[in-house]
Design an enzyme around this catalytic site. Structure first.
Site, PDB file in Angstrom:
ATOM      1  N   CYS A  36       0.839  -1.426   0.018  1.00  0.00           N
ATOM      2  CA  CYS A  36      -0.045  -0.099  -0.154  1.00  0.00           C
ATOM      3  C   CYS A  36       0.860   1.306   0.086  1.00  0.00           C
ATOM      4  O   CYS A  36       2.054   1.333   0.084  1.00  0.00           O
ATOM      5  CB  CYS A  36      -1.017   0.031   1.297  1.00  0.00           C
TER       6      CYS A  36
ATOM      7  N   ASN B 212       1.608  -0.528   6.151  1.00  0.00           N
ATOM      8  CA  ASN B 212       2.125  -1.003   4.346  1.00  0.00           C
ATOM      9  C   ASN B 212       3.075  -2.145   4.621  1.00  0.00           C
ATOM     10  O   ASN B 212       4.204  -1.869   5.127  1.00  0.00           O
ATOM     11  CB  ASN B 212       2.828   0.133   3.790  1.00  0.00           C
ATOM     12  N   GLY B 213       2.809  -3.418   4.255  1.00  0.00           N
ATOM     13  CA  GLY B 213       3.692  -4.499   4.254  1.00  0.00           C
ATOM     14  C   GLY B 213       2.855  -5.800   4.444  1.00  0.00           C
ATOM     15  O   GLY B 213       1.773  -6.005   4.171  1.00  0.00           O
TER      16      GLY B 213
ATOM     17  N   MET C 208      18.872 -29.617  -6.818  1.00  0.00           N
ATOM     18  CA  MET C 208      17.718 -29.131  -6.730  1.00  0.00           C
ATOM     19  C   MET C 208      16.597 -30.124  -7.123  1.00  0.00           C
ATOM     20  O   MET C 208      16.858 -30.703  -8.199  1.00  0.00           O
ATOM     21  CB  MET C 208      17.397 -27.847  -7.487  1.00  0.00           C
TER      22      MET C 208
ATOM     23  N   GLU D 265      20.107 -18.839 -14.901  1.00  0.00           N
ATOM     24  CA  GLU D 265      20.998 -17.610 -14.435  1.00  0.00           C
ATOM     25  C   GLU D 265      22.552 -17.743 -14.612  1.00  0.00           C
ATOM     26  O   GLU D 265      23.450 -17.036 -14.112  1.00  0.00           O
ATOM     27  CB  GLU D 265      20.732 -17.615 -12.810  1.00  0.00           C
TER      28      GLU D 265
ATOM     29  N   LYS E 269      17.019 -24.429  -2.839  1.00  0.00           N
ATOM     30  CA  LYS E 269      17.978 -25.481  -2.683  1.00  0.00           C
ATOM     31  C   LYS E 269      18.593 -25.507  -1.240  1.00  0.00           C
ATOM     32  O   LYS E 269      18.287 -24.564  -0.523  1.00  0.00           O
ATOM     33  CB  LYS E 269      19.304 -25.103  -3.490  1.00  0.00           C
TER      34      LYS E 269
END
Length: 995
Positions: A15, A244-245, A493, A908, A954
């Protein structure tokens, strides 16, 4: 809306928020107009429906405009308000009959509380500014003026307490009544809010455009919900704060508020049971925090202390912190866990205006003070048109900081000013020195406590390993690396074994739980880089009322970690050892009660055993026991152990339900817990501390067999270090900083557990697919026990991590992989069919294996089906890096996807420039937290850029590429050195928040 798999408690929002106040407390209409202007400038921070008029909610909470209310009460209602009065702002149902009943019940409850309903005023509104969604569930909005039996001005907030109790009784009496909601009910503040756009606030509420309405403080808020439909009551501000959060620990916070209800003893609150629950479970996380802040302040806690208890700054690891201030936080830490997560808060009680940020400071808050004595604070700078030359001061509220204005005294208080007030409240440091036992330092002074695990004969040890499913694989691949290096072993993974509920093997109860992770508006915390905000500090002792501050509140034992060593366990829980290690008085103030988790199957079943354990625990706490030890070590051939996790969750929830949880601590002495996930699950379901005795015994056995080399005490310490590191990783993955917030937060999903177990042991946890019940788990345990007591039977070889013949099924087993390779190499369809048969006819391993395509549907015309070329354009391959895949596999994927019109993802690890401009190029380029291989050339040779905001799946801190895979090519592309392990952090350190 159909509920389906949706759970109301899961919604979060992000917000825009702010406050404006006059430093001298002068009320004006200009201040209110400035607040609305600032809120309008943050429209982009809120949700907007397709109609362009419905928002997720916005609103104002401001100091009571006394002159305006007296005028409209006389003009619109025909009453003259007394000197002291309150005003309620209510949402009521629009249907006349229902609304009439709601009003009647409100007046009846208020009268029963000795309050005087003086008159109803329907708040003027112009609904033409609303969108269709807002109109569809719009309530009628009323103000109710209320007088008091005692007409004199209240002292010490006495009238606010009366109003709070009355409001809670109203909310309980009208539970389920459609559209009924109390926005505010106070002598000090009033709320105007709804589902309009900020620019339309004055259009919808003509009151707000009236020059006669004035305020000295105004809190404002613009809501953006990430996963709920707009609802009028969910608009903020609430009755004290705007937020906010996200509160990542919200389920635990709600559970602990229930557990503490008998501790919330205050003359102001009266009979707590009459107004419980004090914190809602159906509203947003922000509304629950608002409830708790209101309870604390109405009950008599100073606003600053209350705010600091709920959202404390990082203090455990800040060596430069003032000792008296540290003592304040430590003193309060045992009696209220942090409401943890990224949070920016603005708060007002009508006199004071406060802004504060959580310890990580992941939500912005910037302020400006101008010559006209206005202080304006908001999520962004420049939200209203002040002149630069009028600025007196400006700045931002930083991580863990607080800024406050007292409009009565005219004080502007910064963090240091507030801290100075708080630390001087009581002699906290002295009380802690006199009553707190720091086990780390005290224990180091004792040399007469055995430091190793309990001695056990060889046969009994083998029975324990088999009963608690210790395998050769776990000994070598999990426990040995933990003891050797002090960290978890690195693995690849993914998990290709069946879900525990679908497995044909007997799987541990821990395997039925999946950890949740931060996935809405905040990424994980980096527990290494941000170690200063992380803490595993654990207290054992009896909690007391937060409305009192006495020396006894400081009585506790303090541990650096919830994972106990053999020596610490003896010092704290062993009746013979505890007095030797710690000073006298331990037995008096921390009495221990052992509960055997083993039960006789000829007398009861596992469900009855769990209930008996809960009865035992409840009776012990009523008798005054402070430490409950749940112990599964006393194995015998005639009895079965109740799983420690099942017992822990059940005892925790029973004590919460009976209001006893805060009188006692649950220490779990178990052979089932041996890795970070096991221990995190126990803590997440309520354990105060864990003593993994069998893990220590296995490490000792590995030393005796020569599989581990080193000093036993050092290897035990390494094991705890690795577990602690794993716990911090798990906490941080959820955006949580302290284990106190994680305890009881139940941040898991149960996958494959029946409701009968969830309702008794894991109340409130998500369990969408149901599954195994008590009978199933007891049958599994009996099968395990039959094998365990056969001396000739060795421990299991394992197979959860690596494929063994005869062990757990793996989807990518050698037969599947080899058949695929043969099919690809030969190009023969018959060999592909062999591969397909192995996959399609495999044992049930995942939920999709339980599904099949319907074959009896009606055919549609082929003209209505998109051509395959159009469909294939939507296909993307998963992001797997060059390094995780070989160059041949990585390029093969790219060529295949490019050839069929789809897109491949680089992962990545960067990409070889030689592939640019060819059919080997990956059209999707990934930018992950390590930024490996990210160069300008890499970016411009992409059709799509994918930013991986965070990762943590991972076993390491983020993504890991072992050094053995980092050859010359990989090192060149990643701008690294061959042979060096490459680790990506959990988040981007420059994109820590969506802000």
């Amino acid at each position: 809306m159909s509920k389906g798999l949706y759970r109301p408690e899961e919604f979060r929002d992000n917000c825009g928020f702010g406050l404006i106040a006059h430093l001298k407390g002068d009320a004006s209409h200009r201040l209110l107009s400035t607040a609305i202007e600032s809120l309008t400038c943050m429209t982009h921070r809120g949700g907007i429906a397709p109609d362009g008029k419905t928002g997720d909610g916005c609103g104002l909470l401001f100091s009571k405009p006394d002159n305006f209310l007296r005028t409209v009460a006389k003009d619109d209602v025909g009453i003259t308000l007394p000197e002291n009065y309150a005003v309620a702002m209510l949402f009521l149902n629009r249907e006349a009959a229902i609304q009439s009943d709601q009003k009647a019940q409100v007046e009846s409850v208020l009268a029963a509380q000795g309050l005087k309903p003086l008159g109803w005023r329907q708040v003027p509104v112009d609904s033409s500014v609303l969108g269709q969604i807002a109109l569809g569930n719009m309530p009628d909005i009323y103000q109710l003026f209320v007088g008091f039996a005692d007409a004199e001005e209240s002292k010490d907030n006495a009238h606010e307490a009366e109003l709070f109790i009355a409001r809670r009784l109203l909310e309980k009496a009208l539970t389920g009544s459609p559209d009924f909601y109390i926005c505010s009910f106070s002598t000090q503040v009033i709320s105007y809010k709804g589902l309009m756009m900020p620019v339309d606030l004055t259009g919808f509420y003509p009151d707000l455009a009236d020059e006669r309405i004035a305020a000295s403080i105004c809190v404002f808020h613009q809501r953006f919900s990430t996963n709920t439909l707009p609802q009028w009551p969910l608009a903020q501000p609430f009755r004290m704060l705007a937020h906010n959060g996200e509160i990542n620990t919200i389920l635990g916070n709600r559970n602990w508020s229930d557990a503490r209800r008998k501790k919330f003893v205050s003359p102001a609150l009266g009979d707590i049971d009459a107004i419980a629950p004090l914190v809602n479970r159906s509203g947003s996380d922000s509304s629950s925090m608002d409830n708790m802040l209101e309870v604390l302040t109405v009950g008599g806690v100073d606003l600053y202390r209350a705010a600091r208890m709920l959202v404390p700054p990082a203090w455990q690891n800040v060596e430069t912190m003032d000792a008296d201030l540290r003592a304040f936080y430590e003193y309060n830490s045992m009696h209220m866990e942090p409401w943890d997560g990224p949070a920016g808060l603005v708060v007002t009680d009508g006199r004071q205006a406060v802004c504060m940020l959580d310890r990580n400071g992941l939500r912005p808050a910037r302020y400006v003070i101008t010559k006209d004595n206005f202080i304006t604070l908001a999520s962004e700078i420049g939200t209203y048109a002040y002149k630069p030359e009028d600025v007196v001061d400006k700045g931002r509220v930083g991580p863990g900081q607080m800024l406050a204005v007292d409009t009565v005294t005219g004080e502007l208080l910064h963090t240091a000013d507030i801290d100075a007030k708080l630390k001087q409240g009581q002699p906290y440091k002295q009380w802690l020195q006199e009553h707190a036992i720091r086990v780390e330092s005290h224990f180091g002074q004792s040399s007469d406590i055995p430091q190793g695990p309990d001695s056990i004969d060889r046969d009994a040890f083998h029975v324990s390993m088999k009963m608690f499913q210790v395998s050769f694989e776990e000994r070598d691949q999990v426990l040995r690396p933990l003891a050797e290096s002090g960290q978890e072993a690195t693995g690849s993974m993914g998990d290709d074994t069946p879900m525990a509920v679908l497995s044909k093997k007997q799987r541990s109860l821990y395997d039925y739980f999946r950890q949740q992770f931060a996935q809405v508006t905040n990424p994980p915390i980096d527990p290494l880089r941000e170690s200063i905000v992380m803490s595993l500090e654990t207290c054992i002792g009896s909690e007391r009322s937060v409305f009192e501050e006495t020396p006894d509140h400081a009585r506790r034992m303090i541990f650096a970690s919830p994972v106990l060593s053999p020596g610490k366990f003896r010092a704290v829980c062993d009746p013979e050892g505890r007095g030797k290690a710690l000073e006298q008085g331990v037995a008096e103030y921390f009495p221990v009660h052992y509960i055997d988790l083993n039960f006789d199957t000829s007398v009861m079943n596992v469900e009855e055993a769990v209930r008996a354990i809960c009865d035992n625990a409840e009776a012990a706490v009523i008798e005054g026991k402070v430490i409950l030890v749940l112990d599964d070590s006393k194995l015998s051939g005639e009895r079965l152990p109740v799983h420690a996790l099942m017992a822990t969750g059940a005892v925790h929830h029973r004590l919460v339900q009976k209001g006893l949880r805060c009188d006692a601590n649950i220490v779990v002495k178990t052979g089932t817990a041996r890795d970070p996930h096991h221990i995190a699950t126990l803590i997440g379901f309520g354990a105060t501390a864990v003593y993994p005795y069998l893990a220590y015994q296995v490490i000792e056995d590995l030393i005796e067999s020569g599989e581990l080399l080193g000093d036993p005490m050092s290897l035990f310490a390494n094991f705890r270090k690795g577990i602690n590191k794993g716990l911090l990783k798990i906490l941080s993955k959820m955006g949580i900083s302290t284990v106190a917030s994680y305890r009881g937060a139940q941040l898991f999903e149960a996958v494959g557990i029946a409701d009968e177990i969830v309702d008794l042991c894991f109340c409130g946890v998500a369990s969408r697919i149901k599954g195994a019940g008590f009978v199933d788990f007891q049958n599994d345990q009996q099968i395990i026990a039959q094998q365990a007591w056969l001396n000739r039977k060795p421990i299991d070889q394992g197979g959860l991590l690596k494929f063994p013949h005869g062990g757990e099924y793996h989807a990518f087993n050698p037969d599947v992989v080899q058949s695929l390779q043969r099919a690809v190499q030969s190009g023969e369809y018959s060999q592909y069919k062999e591969y397909a048969t192995l996959v399609n006819d495999r044992p049930i391993a995942t939920l999709r294996d339980l599904l099949a395509l319907k074959t009896n549907g009606e055919a549609i015309e082929i003209e209505n089906v998109e051509p395959i070329e159009a469909i294939l354009k939507r296909f993307d391959s998963a992001g797997m890096s060059l390094g995780a895949l070989s160059p041949e596999a990585h390029e093969g994927l790219a060529m295949a996807m490019n050839g069929m019109g789809g897109r491949s993802n680089s992962g990545e690890g960067g990409e070889d420039p030689a592939r640019y401009g060819t059919n080997r190029v990956s059209k999707i380029k990934q930018i992950a937290s390590g930024r490996f291989g990210v160069t300008p050339a890499y970016l411009v040779n992409a059709e799509v850029l994918q930013i991986k905001v965070a990762q943590g799946a991972k076993p390491g801190e983020g993504g890991q590429l072992p050094g053995g895979k980092v050859n010359a090519l990989i090192a060149r592309l990643r701008h690294s050195v061959p042979g060096v392990t490459l680790i990506s952090p959990p988040p981007h350190h420059d994109i820590y928040s969506i802000e």
